[in-house]
Scaffold this motif. Structure first.
Motif, PDB file in Angstrom:
ATOM      1  N   ALA A 154     -17.237  32.435  30.456  1.00  0.00           N
ATOM      2  CA  ALA A 154     -18.310  33.222  31.057  1.00  0.00           C
ATOM      3  C   ALA A 154     -17.865  34.644  31.499  1.00  0.00           C
ATOM      4  O   ALA A 154     -18.667  35.737  31.191  1.00  0.00           O
ATOM      5  N   CYS A 155     -16.999  34.557  32.157  1.00  0.00           N
ATOM      6  CA  CYS A 155     -16.567  35.971  32.660  1.00  0.00           C
ATOM      7  C   CYS A 155     -15.907  37.111  31.573  1.00  0.00           C
ATOM      8  O   CYS A 155     -16.344  38.249  31.468  1.00  0.00           O
ATOM      9  N   GLU A 156     -15.260  36.360  31.015  1.00  0.00           N
ATOM     10  CA  GLU A 156     -14.540  37.142  29.454  1.00  0.00           C
ATOM     11  C   GLU A 156     -15.826  37.861  28.717  1.00  0.00           C
ATOM     12  O   GLU A 156     -15.811  38.911  28.150  1.00  0.00           O
ATOM     13  N   LEU A 157     -16.876  36.703  28.544  1.00  0.00           N
ATOM     14  CA  LEU A 157     -18.054  37.276  27.694  1.00  0.00           C
ATOM     15  C   LEU A 157     -18.720  38.466  28.442  1.00  0.00           C
ATOM     16  O   LEU A 157     -19.295  39.355  27.918  1.00  0.00           O
ATOM     17  N   ALA A 158     -18.958  38.088  29.652  1.00  0.00           N
ATOM     18  CA  ALA A 158     -19.700  39.234  30.489  1.00  0.00           C
ATOM     19  C   ALA A 158     -18.970  40.560  30.382  1.00  0.00           C
ATOM     20  O   ALA A 158     -19.418  41.641  30.154  1.00  0.00           O
ATOM     21  N   LEU A 159     -17.690  40.519  30.504  1.00  0.00           N
ATOM     22  CA  LEU A 159     -16.697  41.877  30.706  1.00  0.00           C
ATOM     23  C   LEU A 159     -16.575  42.531  29.075  1.00  0.00           C
ATOM     24  O   LEU A 159     -16.914  43.539  28.546  1.00  0.00           O
ATOM     25  N   LYS A 160     -16.874  41.576  28.103  1.00  0.00           N
ATOM     26  CA  LYS A 160     -16.912  42.173  26.622  1.00  0.00           C
ATOM     27  C   LYS A 160     -18.270  42.637  26.240  1.00  0.00           C
ATOM     28  O   LYS A 160     -18.413  43.858  25.796  1.00  0.00           O
ATOM     29  N   LYS A 162     -20.283  43.869  28.423  1.00  0.00           N
ATOM     30  CA  LYS A 162     -20.092  45.322  29.273  1.00  0.00           C
ATOM     31  C   LYS A 162     -19.526  46.258  28.405  1.00  0.00           C
ATOM     32  O   LYS A 162     -19.939  47.581  28.349  1.00  0.00           O
ATOM     33  N   HIS A 163     -18.602  46.255  28.001  1.00  0.00           N
ATOM     34  CA  HIS A 163     -17.856  47.121  27.018  1.00  0.00           C
ATOM     35  C   HIS A 163     -18.479  47.405  25.830  1.00  0.00           C
ATOM     36  O   HIS A 163     -18.602  48.668  25.786  1.00  0.00           O
ATOM     37  N   LEU A 164     -19.143  46.551  25.514  1.00  0.00           N
ATOM     38  CA  LEU A 164     -20.247  46.924  24.190  1.00  0.00           C
ATOM     39  C   LEU A 164     -20.977  47.841  24.469  1.00  0.00           C
ATOM     40  O   LEU A 164     -21.490  48.997  23.770  1.00  0.00           O
ATOM     41  N   LEU A 165     -21.595  47.434  25.828  1.00  0.00           N
ATOM     42  CA  LEU A 165     -22.629  48.482  26.322  1.00  0.00           C
ATOM     43  C   LEU A 165     -22.237  49.776  26.776  1.00  0.00           C
ATOM     44  O   LEU A 165     -22.919  50.945  26.409  1.00  0.00           O
ATOM     45  N   ASP A 166     -20.957  49.946  27.461  1.00  0.00           N
ATOM     46  CA  ASP A 166     -20.523  51.095  27.651  1.00  0.00           C
ATOM     47  C   ASP A 166     -20.013  51.964  26.555  1.00  0.00           C
ATOM     48  O   ASP A 166     -20.342  53.299  26.461  1.00  0.00           O
ATOM     49  N   MET A 167     -19.621  51.220  25.509  1.00  0.00           N
ATOM     50  CA  MET A 167     -19.078  52.052  24.296  1.00  0.00           C
ATOM     51  C   MET A 167     -20.365  52.579  23.610  1.00  0.00           C
ATOM     52  O   MET A 167     -20.345  53.838  22.887  1.00  0.00           O
ATOM     53  N   SER A 168     -21.358  51.795  23.707  1.00  0.00           N
ATOM     54  CA  SER A 168     -22.825  52.344  23.040  1.00  0.00           C
ATOM     55  C   SER A 168     -23.453  53.708  23.781  1.00  0.00           C
ATOM     56  O   SER A 168     -23.935  54.446  23.115  1.00  0.00           O
ATOM     57  N   GLN A 169     -22.781  53.612  25.188  1.00  0.00           N
ATOM     58  CA  GLN A 169     -23.659  54.911  25.996  1.00  0.00           C
ATOM     59  C   GLN A 169     -22.517  55.993  26.056  1.00  0.00           C
ATOM     60  O   GLN A 169     -22.972  57.115  26.749  1.00  0.00           O
ATOM     61  N   GLY A 172     -17.057  60.173  23.112  1.00  0.00           N
ATOM     62  CA  GLY A 172     -15.785  60.617  23.405  1.00  0.00           C
ATOM     63  C   GLY A 172     -14.816  60.211  24.416  1.00  0.00           C
ATOM     64  O   GLY A 172     -13.495  60.589  24.682  1.00  0.00           O
ATOM     65  N   PHE A 173     -15.221  58.850  24.843  1.00  0.00           N
ATOM     66  CA  PHE A 173     -14.353  58.306  25.950  1.00  0.00           C
ATOM     67  C   PHE A 173     -14.140  56.768  25.622  1.00  0.00           C
ATOM     68  O   PHE A 173     -13.979  55.846  26.307  1.00  0.00           O
ATOM     69  N   SER A 174     -14.017  56.451  24.271  1.00  0.00           N
ATOM     70  CA  SER A 174     -13.879  55.105  23.897  1.00  0.00           C
ATOM     71  C   SER A 174     -12.588  54.718  23.935  1.00  0.00           C
ATOM     72  O   SER A 174     -12.527  53.389  24.462  1.00  0.00           O
ATOM     73  N   ASP A 175     -11.454  55.301  23.756  1.00  0.00           N
ATOM     74  CA  ASP A 175     -10.200  54.811  24.244  1.00  0.00           C
ATOM     75  C   ASP A 175      -9.983  54.559  25.784  1.00  0.00           C
ATOM     76  O   ASP A 175      -9.413  53.320  26.184  1.00  0.00           O
ATOM     77  N   SER A 182      -9.573  46.115  28.617  1.00  0.00           N
ATOM     78  CA  SER A 182      -8.259  45.514  28.531  1.00  0.00           C
ATOM     79  C   SER A 182      -7.673  45.146  29.874  1.00  0.00           C
ATOM     80  O   SER A 182      -7.160  44.094  30.252  1.00  0.00           O
ATOM     81  N   GLU A 183      -7.739  45.971  30.689  1.00  0.00           N
ATOM     82  CA  GLU A 183      -6.855  45.868  32.228  1.00  0.00           C
ATOM     83  C   GLU A 183      -7.973  44.876  32.892  1.00  0.00           C
ATOM     84  O   GLU A 183      -7.419  44.111  33.691  1.00  0.00           O
ATOM     85  N   GLN A 184      -9.027  44.997  32.656  1.00  0.00           N
ATOM     86  CA  GLN A 184     -10.026  43.981  33.333  1.00  0.00           C
ATOM     87  C   GLN A 184      -9.895  42.564  33.000  1.00  0.00           C
ATOM     88  O   GLN A 184      -9.762  41.614  33.673  1.00  0.00           O
ATOM     89  N   LEU A 185      -9.555  42.277  31.678  1.00  0.00           N
ATOM     90  CA  LEU A 185      -9.390  41.045  31.027  1.00  0.00           C
ATOM     91  C   LEU A 185      -7.989  40.574  31.461  1.00  0.00           C
ATOM     92  O   LEU A 185      -7.997  39.181  31.539  1.00  0.00           O
ATOM     93  N   GLU A 186      -7.039  41.358  31.457  1.00  0.00           N
ATOM     94  CA  GLU A 186      -5.462  41.213  32.067  1.00  0.00           C
ATOM     95  C   GLU A 186      -5.753  40.640  33.456  1.00  0.00           C
ATOM     96  O   GLU A 186      -4.993  39.549  33.813  1.00  0.00           O
ATOM     97  N   ALA A 187      -6.713  41.404  34.381  1.00  0.00           N
ATOM     98  CA  ALA A 187      -6.375  41.047  35.715  1.00  0.00           C
ATOM     99  C   ALA A 187      -7.231  39.611  35.856  1.00  0.00           C
ATOM    100  O   ALA A 187      -6.922  38.949  36.593  1.00  0.00           O
TER     101      ALA A 187
END
Length: 281
Positions: A154-160, A162-169, A172-175, A182-187
């Motif tokens: 559930a946490c992994e899905l929520a982070l992913k 969030k990542h998609l939402l951030d990418m859509s908004q 120039g900061f996609s990387d 990736s760091e959040q998923l590793e943590a």
């Protein structure tokens, strides 16, 4: 016939029936033994051993409901009956009532140790108690692992998401967003790995094990030399080998052995935290 004489006659007949039942039991004629014990109970219903003897027959037949009934009656008559608490514990475990079953097995173990710490029954009860505690841990561990895995997903899905939402908004900061995700998923992976460590078997500390049996202390006693042993093991050494401390070789007598309550408490604390350690094979 006077009441006292009648009672004595009934008692004598019941005792003979108990002996008959014992004979039938030794010949594996459990049905006949049950009949004999039942007649003894009818004559003298307030004698606990008649109930526990019949319960043992029911145990041989795997009739755990009747084992439980007879043991509960025996305990009403004698709350210090080792056999009644022992077999009641086994019956409760059959119904997967682990907490209550363990409670009665512990009671039987304490009573047995008080009566005869070297008896075969004490070791048998301990083995059954260890199995029960391991099953209890295994049940809880499986449940815990499933809950952790569900929460992790559930946490992994929520982070992913969030990542998609951030990418859509972001423009120039996609990387940067990808690296942060990736760091959040590793943590997250490390957090759940740490949470699962309590259920992972490790090595048992040497100080929690007897130097004779090489097993967990169940009933530890300490010698004047400061060495701790399992009570039945050191008693057997004193009886069969000689009256001296096996390690220090100092003279030693049974009356000098003192319960090591600190080690006993440490063992229990370790087992409470690491139920996998109860596994006996």
């Amino acid at each position: 016939m006077a009441p006292i004489e009648a009672a004595l006659t009934a008692s004598k007949q019941a005792e003979q029936l108990r002996q008959d039942g014992n004979t039938y039991f030794q010949k594996d004629r459990f049905g006949a033994a049950i009949d004999a014990y039942t007649e003894a109970i009818t004559l003298c219903p307030n004698v606990p051993i008649y109930w526990t003897n019949r319960a043992l027959c029911h145990r041989k037949r795997n009739d755990w409901t009747k084992v439980e009934e007879d043991c509960r009656r025996a305990i009403q008559l004698d709350n210090n009956s080792v056999k009644a608490h022992y077999m009641l514990g086994l019956a409760l475990l059959q119904r997967e009532e682990y907490a209550e079953g363990v409670k009665d097995l512990k009671k039987a173990l304490d009573l047995g140790r008080g009566a005869n710490p070297k008896s075969y029954m004490v070791e048998e009860i301990w083995q059954e108690l260890a199995k029960a505690k391991y099953l209890e841990w295994e049940h809880e561990s499986t449940k815990h692992s499933w809950e952790l895995q569900s929460l992790k997903e559930a946490c992994e899905l929520a982070l992913k998401e969030k990542h998609l939402l951030d990418m859509s908004q972001m423009e120039g900061f996609s990387d940067e967003a990808t690296n942060s995700n990736s760091e959040q998923l590793e943590a997250l992976e490390l957090v759940f790995k740490k949470a699962a460590e309590a259920d992972m078997p490790t090595e048992v500390p040497d100080y929690l094990c007897c130097k004779i049996t090489l097993d967990f202390f169940h009933d530890p006693v300490i010698t004047p030399s400061g060495v701790t042993y399992e009570r039945p093991a050191i008693l057997e050494h004193l009886q069969k080998v000689g009256k001296f401390d096996p390690i220090t070789r100092e003279p030693l007598n049974q009356y000098q052995l003192i319960p090591n309550l600190a080690i006993k408490e440490a063992v229990q604390e370790f087992l409470d935290k690491h139920g996998w350690a109860y596994k006996t094979d």
